[in-house]
Scaffold this motif. Structure first.
Motif: not given
Length: 283
Positions: A109-116
């Motif tokens: 999903k190309q993100y870099f956070e703790h919450n999706s």
């Protein structure tokens, strides 16, 4: 004293005993302690929020041919714990599965956070893998590295990630280290999932709770029967049938009081177990 007077006095004595029994019953009615199921349930909801998730660590590093193993990251993590006087973490398959799901989701999903992007939190992530926890934590890192020791050291150099690695409450860990394309570059993503399982704190005895509930149901039934007999006694004339009702009433009061007292003891035992569980969860 003639025979009729003797019978009358005896009848009065029986009535007094019956009334005395009734007042004893009345004193107990409604005084059962309530066992703390509600408090336990609220606590179970609160502990789901005990998740430590410091800001993800995005580092540089040039692309290389290095290959990393999750097991070595766990080993290096435990080296840090031992050096700080803490027990080592045990690898947990459910936490490992959660870590792998997280790493793949970050790439997909190309993100870099703790919450999706869909709103899945770190706590929900490990729960989705079947891991019930008292406390949980998640460390994330993205970049290119030279060794597993370097990865762990980078986490140790960050206050929040260090706090997770050295958290004395955690007893289990799961790790994933995955290579992929993120925003057009080949990088590694590392995920650590920490946990203290719910099983670490002994919960109250469910069989004991069931026994209390059964007793309380019986007490309610006995209470209704006592009220019925009392009304029948009040509406009947003094005779042998009335004496029999009073005798039955007093026997039932005795049984009622015995059950109330024994149930109170069970409730005290259950509440003690709940309190111990609460203390364990709160550390």
């Amino acid at each position: 004293m003639n025979k009729s007077k003797i019978i009358l006095i005896a009848s009065l004595i029986i009535v007094v005993v019956g009334v005395g029994g009734f007042f004893l019953y009345q004193n107990y009615n409604g005084n059962l302690a309530k066992f703390k199921v509600e408090n336990l349930q609220k606590l179970a909801e609160q502990i789901k929020d005990q998740v430590s998730a410091p800001d993800p660590l995005w580092v540089g590093g040039g692309q290389n041919a290095a290959v990393f193993a999750a097991s070595k990251i766990i080993t290096e993590t435990n080296v840090q714990r031992e050096q700080n006087g803490l027990p080592v973490l045990t690898q947990n398959a459910k936490l490992t599965a959660a870590a792998l799901v997280k790493a793949n989701d970050l790439f997909n999903k190309q993100y870099f956070e703790h919450n999706s992007p869909s709103g899945v939190t770190p706590g929900q992530l490990v729960q989705n893998s079947g891991y019930e926890y008292i406390a949980s934590g998640e460390n994330l890192i993205l970049g290119n590295f030279k060794s597993e020791a370097e990865i762990v050291q980078m986490w140790m150099n960050s206050a929040g990630h260090r706090a997770n690695i050295l958290n004395k409450r955690y007893s289990e860990i799961g790790v994933a280290i995955v290579k992929g394309v993120y925003q057009g570059q080949w990088v590694w993503i590392g995920v650590q999932e920490f946990g203290l399982p719910l099983s670490a704190c002994a919960g109250p005895d469910e069989a004991l709770k069931s026994k209390i509930e059964t007793n309380q149901s019986t007490i309610d039934t006995m209470s209704s029967e006592l009220n019925r007999i009392r009304e029948e006694i009040s509406g009947s004339k003094q005779n042998r049938q009335n004496d029999f009702l009073i005798s039955s009433y007093n026997k039932l009061v005795e049984s009622y009081n015995d059950l109330v007292n024994s149930t109170k003891e069970l409730i005290n035992q259950y509440n003690s177990q709940v309190n111990k569980f609460n203390q364990c969860v709160n550390g």
